[in-house]
Design an enzyme around this catalytic site. Structure first.
Site, short mmCIF file in Angstrom:
data_model
loop_
_atom_site.label_atom_id
_atom_site.label_comp_id
_atom_site.label_asym_id
_atom_site.label_seq_id
_atom_site.Cartn_x
_atom_site.Cartn_y
_atom_site.Cartn_z
CG LEU A 105 -2.09 -0.98 1.15
CD1 LEU A 105 -2.87 -0.97 2.45
CD2 LEU A 105 -3.01 -0.68 -0.03
CD GLU A 106 2.44 1.19 3.52
OE1 GLU A 106 1.37 1.38 4.15
OE2 GLU A 106 2.86 0.04 3.26
CB CYS A 156 5.06 -11.00 -2.80
SG CYS A 156 4.21 -12.58 -2.86
CB VAL A 157 -0.40 -9.08 -1.87
CG1 VAL A 157 -1.54 -9.14 -0.86
CG2 VAL A 157 0.22 -7.69 -1.92
CG HIS A 159 -5.19 -6.78 4.96
ND1 HIS A 159 -5.39 -5.43 5.16
CD2 HIS A 159 -3.85 -6.95 4.79
CE1 HIS A 159 -4.22 -4.81 5.11
NE2 HIS A 159 -3.28 -5.71 4.89
NE ARG A 177 1.69 -15.89 -11.11
CZ ARG A 177 1.37 -17.18 -11.08
NH1 ARG A 177 2.04 -18.03 -10.35
NH2 ARG A 177 0.36 -17.64 -11.81
#
Length: 181
Positions: free
Chosen positions: A58-59, A81-82, A89, A127
Site C-alpha cells: 500500500l505504501e 508480493c501479496v 485484507h 513468478r
C-alpha cells in the site's frame, strides 16, 4: 492453435535512464528475486537504478509520488508480493495498491507494476524465479518501454517538483530571459 504470446523487443535509449525500484519486502526471498530480475533488465537496457524499501504494498504508490516530486527518476518499478490470507485484507491491499499505481501512470509516471498478487507461496515463487518468468524483470521492462515512449513523444523533462532544470540554477524573481548562475 497459433502462438499468441509476444514480448516486445528490449527498449533502447540514446542516453542512460535511471529507474527507482520501490519494493515492499514482506516476503524477503520473493522480493530479493524480483529485485534481481528488475536490476538485470534495467542494466541490460543500459540504465541505472536506485532502490528504496517501504513497509508494504500500500505504501509503494506513495513512495513513487514522493520520489516523483523530489527527485528526477525517469521511471519506477513497483515490486512486492501479496499472498491471500484468511481475511479480506488481501483484496484491499491488491486493489488499492494496483489502483494507486494505475492512477499515477495515468498522470504520466512511467511505472512497471511487479507487485505479485497470488493465492499461495508456490505461485509467488514461480513468478519470482530468476531463471524463469521473473515478474520483476517484466515490470522493469514495462517501465523502460513507457520511458522510451516518453522520450519519443515528449519534450526533455525540465525541473520536477522543487528541482531546477539540471543545467541551470534558478534565481528568485528571474525570468527565462535573465542570466542564471
Amino acid at each position: 492453435m497459433a502462438d499468441t504470446e509476444y514480448s516486445l523487443p528490449r527498449a533502447t535509449f540514446d542516453k542512460p535512464v535511471k529507474l527507482l525500484i520501490v519494493v515492499a519486502p514482506f516476503y524477503r526471498d520473493i522480493a530479493d528475486n524480483l529485485i534481481a530480475g528488475a536490476k538485470a533488465e534495467i542494466e541490460a537496457s543500459g540504465g541505472t537504478w536506485d532502490i528504496v524499501e517501504v513497509p508494504g504494498a500500500l505504501e509503494v504508490p506513495t513512495a513513487i509520488v514522493i520520489a516523483g516530486r523530489f527527485s528526477n527518476f525517469d521511471g519506477y518499478v513497483a515490486l512486492g508480493c501479496v499472498i491471500r490470507g484468511e481475511t479480506t485484507h488481501y483484496e484491499t491491499v491488491c486493489n488499492d495498491s494496483a489502483r494507486g499505481i494505475t492512477l499515477l501512470g495515468l498522470q504520466g509516471h512511467c511505472i512497471g507494476n511487479g507487485i505479485l498478487t497470488v493465492e499461495n507461496r508456490a505461485q509467488a515463487e514461480v513468478r519470482a524465479d530468476p531463471k524463469a518468468m521473473n515478474k520483476g524483470a517484466g515490470a522493469a521492462a514495462a517501465a523502460l518501454h513507457l520511458v522510451a515512449l516518453t522520450h519519443k513523444w515528449g519534450a526533455p523533462r525540465k525541473g520536477i517538483g522543487f528541482l531546477p532544470d539540471a543545467e541551470e540554477l534558478k534565481i528568485a524573481d528571474t525570468s527565462r530571459d535573465t542570466p542564471t548562475a
